[in-house]
Design an enzyme around this catalytic site. Structure first.
Site: not given
Length: 725
Positions: A625, A467, A407, A501, A75, A597
């Site tokens: 998520h 997205h 993705r 997720y 990260n 989150r």
């Protein structure tokens, strides 16, 4: 870092990317205090510290703690490559626009440097002082050369000679050999040698080969222990083989992080894929923004590196070896079940299981019976969303499939199903977002594969990332009419990340949603998004406005004495217009709960500003998520799920979609998730006075409930028959 994970090493961190947009979305009318926002960059570092606290948590299984430690490192890499790089780019280009808290990028960079140095030092010490000894106790030893006896050293000599030495490329620095280019995130050894004949001192650099295992497993010594030694330690103790006849004076580890963000001017590029490929080649050569060094590096070597890399003292991070702890993913993957979370298999949604166990599952029949709210990873992605697309591809009555792809996994069954559908003669549209950060190369590869199979591949609208997570299937029913089956989700169509997720998704045969999606896909493959929709809120034109309208309505209801309340679950909240509207709703008496989150720029619990707002954060085994927006609406609840976070990029420069849930059972399910996440008996982090506090133990010292464990147990125990979700 969106790499997409915060859990595991697959696409770690990719959901944390940001485009460092400059403009504020809020019109300040002067009625709210100027210091009402938390700095978003420091808030991100606070998020990463929460992940680090999981690595420090004794109740977390040992190899999971190692995994969290590796995630923190990964990260931080992305944070520097994207966020810090963006701030430096602002300064370099003269676009030093104030940040969301009104400070200059230079001042924020100074604060980031202080916080990041503290976090990296704490991160390194957790491994050296806490986890490494615990690994030793568990029979997993990360050795150094000094720990090895003569027999081990002889065996490592053979490993080096046969498997490592042939791959190495020592590069000297002298008048005939300029300082070599140091690629981003590569681990290196700096070496200073002396020529005994001339007494001349020289510098050389050795790149630690990234394709070799970072930790070399040592041969079994009969003790039952699993033993490793860092690859760079092996190389460092065989430098005489690389520089024969030279005297080795010093050797140290170092690592460079570069600006690896790709900027593409779409309106100046006729072929977006070609432009992206060119940008990806340039990514390796971005300017340095961080230099990590082992804490024993001498000043002479450091001065040379700083000079050649144009690095300042604030950008140097001196750490105990081993540096680059992202390599710990290899240790975390060891097959030691007792040191990991218990294995869990997701359940097939009760609504998708035939009432007669001898019947073949028919996902279209299941959706026809009732809308289905899916909750991953507790409910299987493979037997729901993946099966939905695969059955659509194989069903001779399906005429068309329209799908967004942001993705997905490398050998994605979703992509294969779309190819099968196209080869079967169905109309197939794939709206591929090739600009998904750090997944660009993979997306380009399978976009071309889809095109070769006859899929209509489009790349969305110029200037906007697509997205949203949408799939629309058009099927001809037995009576000849065309019927729409839809999936709208909060997560990507990725079978791999769906296992780690936490996401929500809606499978529905709603004619209203089907018509909304038909129009939306037509607009996405055409020129613009123009109109409003009936069950959808769509960015960039209407999503922020739709949420603001509902927040304002809650404030009006509170003033009128009607039931009011707002509950939001998101990955990040930075958008000033949304935050200011929430402040005003709080002042009107609306109770507001936010489960976030990552980044949170909102200050909860401030008298006269946000005393009716509380903020919690849930982190754990799965990456939280899902995005959920729930409004009491005077007793007639409105609940939306979808792809959008409250960030400028989501609301202004992305195509995002929220869908309104309608089934009472689904609304009750969402309420239950919020009740569980927000309960004082649930382990979570609380944002108080701008600081995150970890609440994991009850007053008697017993662990608080893990909301993810609770949901897994509850969903696993659901009955199959008569279950409406």
């Amino acid at each position: 870092m969106d790499t997409e994970a915060y859990v595991g090493d697959a696409a770690v961190g990719a959901d944390y990317d940001d485009d460092f947009d400059d403009e504020s979305s809020s019109e300040d009318d002067g009625t709210l205090p100027a210091d009402r926002y938390l700095d978003r960059e420091l808030s991100w570092l606070a998020f990463n510290q929460r992940v680090l606290e999981l690595a420090e948590e004794p109740q977390v299984p040992l190899l999971e703690r190692v995994n969290f430690l590796a995630i923190v490192a990964s990260n931080l890499d992305e944070f520097f490559m994207v966020r810090v790089a963006g701030l430096k780019r602002r300064i370099a280009t003269g676009l030093a626009v104030p940040t969301n808290v009104g400070r200059s990028p230079g001042d924020v960079l100074n604060d980031i440097s202080t916080a990041a140095h503290e976090q990296q030092e704490r991160h390194a010490r957790v491994f050296v002082d806490v986890l490494k000894p615990l690994l030793d106790d568990a029979g997993i030893h990360v050795e150094v050369w000094a720990d090895l006896g003569p027999e081990d050293r002889a065996q490592v000599d053979q490993i080096f000679a046969n498997q490592i030495f042939p791959v190495l490329m020592p590069l000297a620095v002298d008048p005939a050999h300029p300082f070599p280019y140091i690629s981003g995130l590569s681990l290196n050894l700096s070496v200073r040698v002396r020529n005994p004949k001339s007494s001349r001192t020289e510098f050389a650099r050795i790149k630690v080969p990234p394709l070799l295992s970072r930790f070399v497993q040592l041969p079994d010594d009969g003790s039952g222990r699993v033993r490793f030694i860092p690859l760079e330690d092996v190389i460092a103790n065989h430098l005489g083989d690389l520089f024969p006849g030279m005297e080795i004076l010093e050797h140290h580890e170092f690592r460079v992080t570069r600006n690896e963000d790709v900027e593409i001017e779409e309106d100046e590029s006729e072929n977006l894929i070609q432009a992206l490929e060119k940008g990806l080649l340039q990514r390796r050569f971005g300017p340095p923004i961080r230099l990590e060094i082992s804490n024993d590096m001498d000043d002479t070597t450091l001065d040379l590196l700083m000079q050649e890399l144009a690095i300042t003292a604030k950008e140097v991070y001196r750490l105990p070896a081993p540096i680059s702890l992202g390599g710990l993913f290899e240790i975390a993957k060891l097959d030691r079940p007792a040191l990991k979370y218990p294995k869990r298999l997701p359940n097939t949604s009760a609504s998708l299981i035939p009432t007669d166990p001898t019947d073949v599952p028919d996902i279209f029949a299941s959706i026809t019976r009732q809308d289905i709210l899916l909750h991953h990873p507790y409910e299987s992605f493979a037997t729901s969303v993946q099966t939905f697309i695969e059955q659509a591809a194989a069903d001779p009555h399906v005429l068309a499939i329209k799908q967004t792809l942001y993705r997905t996994s490398g050998d994605s069954p979703i992509v294969e199903a779309l190819i099968d559908a196209a080869e079967a003669g169905k109309q197939v549209l794939a709206l591929v977002e090739v600009k998904a950060r750090f997944d660009e190369s993979a997306n380009i590869s399978w976009a071309r594969k889809l095109e070769k199979a006859g899929v209509h591949v489009v790349y969305g609208l110029v200037g906007l990332k697509t997205h949203c997570k949408l799939c629309l299937v058009i099927r001809q029913e037995s009576d000849g009419r065309l019927k729409s089956y839809s999936h709208i989700g909060t997560g990507n169509y990725n079978p791999m990340t769906s296992r780690i997720y936490e996401d929500l998704g809606l499978l529905t045969d709603s004619d209203t949603i089907g018509k909304d999606l038909t129009r939306l896909f037509n607009e996405l493959s055409g020129y613009a998004i123009e109109k409003k929709f009936k069950r959808l809120l769509v960015a960039p034109l209407h999503l922020r406005l739709g949420l603001l309208k509902r927040i304002h309505q809650e404030a009006e209801n509170a003033r009128a004495g009607l039931p009011s309340g707002i509950r939001i679950k998101i990955n990040a909240i930075v958008d000033e217009a949304i935050i200011d509207a929430l402040y005003r709703a709080s002042n009107a008496g609306v109770p507001i709960d936010i489960v976030v989150r990552g980044i949170c720029s909102l200050r909860p619990g401030v008298p006269g500003l946000s005393e009716n707002i509380r903020v919690r954060s849930i982190l754990g085994r799965y990456l939280e998520h899902s995005r959920v927006f729930s409004f009491v609406n005077g007793g007639d609840p409105q609940v939306f799920i979808g792809s959008a976070d409250m960030m400028h990029r989501n609301l202004d420069r992305r195509v995002e979609t929220l869908v309104r849930l309608a089934e009472p059972a689904h609304l009750a399910e969402i309420d239950h998730i919020f009740d569980l996440d927000l309960a004082d008996t649930t382990a979570s982090w609380w944002l108080l006075d701008g600081t995150w506090e970890h609440h994991s133990l009850a007053e008697d010292g017993t662990p608080l409930a893990d909301s993810q464990d609770v949901l897994m147990r509850e969903i696993s125990s659901r009955r199959r028959i008569g279950m409406l979700r």
